[in-house]
Design an enzyme around this catalytic site. Sequence first.
Site, short mmCIF file in Angstrom:
data_model
loop_
_atom_site.label_atom_id
_atom_site.label_comp_id
_atom_site.label_asym_id
_atom_site.label_seq_id
_atom_site.Cartn_x
_atom_site.Cartn_y
_atom_site.Cartn_z
N SER A 144 0.85 -1.19 0.00
CA SER A 144 0.00 0.00 0.00
C SER A 144 0.88 1.23 0.00
O SER A 144 2.03 1.19 0.46
CB SER A 144 -0.89 0.01 1.24
OG SER A 144 -1.54 1.26 1.41
N TYR A 157 -1.95 -0.84 10.54
CA TYR A 157 -2.08 -1.05 9.09
C TYR A 157 -0.86 -0.55 8.34
O TYR A 157 -0.28 -1.27 7.52
CB TYR A 157 -3.34 -0.36 8.57
CG TYR A 157 -3.48 -0.48 7.06
CD1 TYR A 157 -3.85 -1.69 6.49
CD2 TYR A 157 -3.23 0.60 6.23
CE1 TYR A 157 -3.97 -1.82 5.11
CE2 TYR A 157 -3.34 0.48 4.86
CZ TYR A 157 -3.72 -0.73 4.29
OH TYR A 157 -3.82 -0.85 2.93
#
Length: 259
Positions: A144, A157
């Site tokens: 990501s 995350y």
Amino acid sequence: MRILTAGSTTLITGASSGIGRSFAHRIAGAGGDLVLVARRAEVLEDLAAELRARHHIEVTVLPQDLNRPDGAETLVAELDAQGLRIDALINNAGLGIHGDLATAPLSSATTQIGVNVRGLTVLTALLLPGMIERGRGAIINVASTAGFQPVPHMAVYSASKAYVLTFTRALWREVRGTGVDVLALCPGATDTAFFDTAGDAAAVGNRRTPDQVVDTALRALRRGTPSVVDGGGNAVVSWLAPRLPERLAISLAERSVRP
């Protein structure tokens, strides 16, 4: 790229929707067989039936929760039991939870680590040796843009995706010359079910489509690069963030996802 076409079998985790589903359609369209993995068996079966009817390929459905402590190992054991040889692995399963560590349930942290880090690592470690032995293969690990800097309110995350990015880049060099291609794919905000869990506050910038992300991944895999960021704006931000003063980078990231 022949590894994702006819005569090959690709395992896709998180295949029931979003980027995983788009990868499944793209590979099936090229004639490649598939093993589809996600938690929702009914959704996977519907997708498999559609792909078989449209592309006349072999599709195996293996429902599995990769957050289970033995989820990845159980999945590989089932592959072995069915005699399924995996030529390419797309570790797409992942989740992000928006919230501060001190106030969120502990399970929100452990689930993100279990799926984003442990499941991905175990599947890669167990399936890579066979690819190297055969002298051909491909692994795409979905990281990501959050992996390029710490993101307050999504601390676990962003840390998990930093792990995926670093792990995959290092692996790219380890397998050099073996015939196995390795890529870390770094999407930004993408129009998927991810935000059903993370919440809209976690989205930074305009959302790209899953098909655009898959296009970016396949081009990068052909080039043999260790990692790629999807979208020009995302690429600029991901390049800039690690080069800013530390406090400024963290503050800007916090502001972008502040509840």
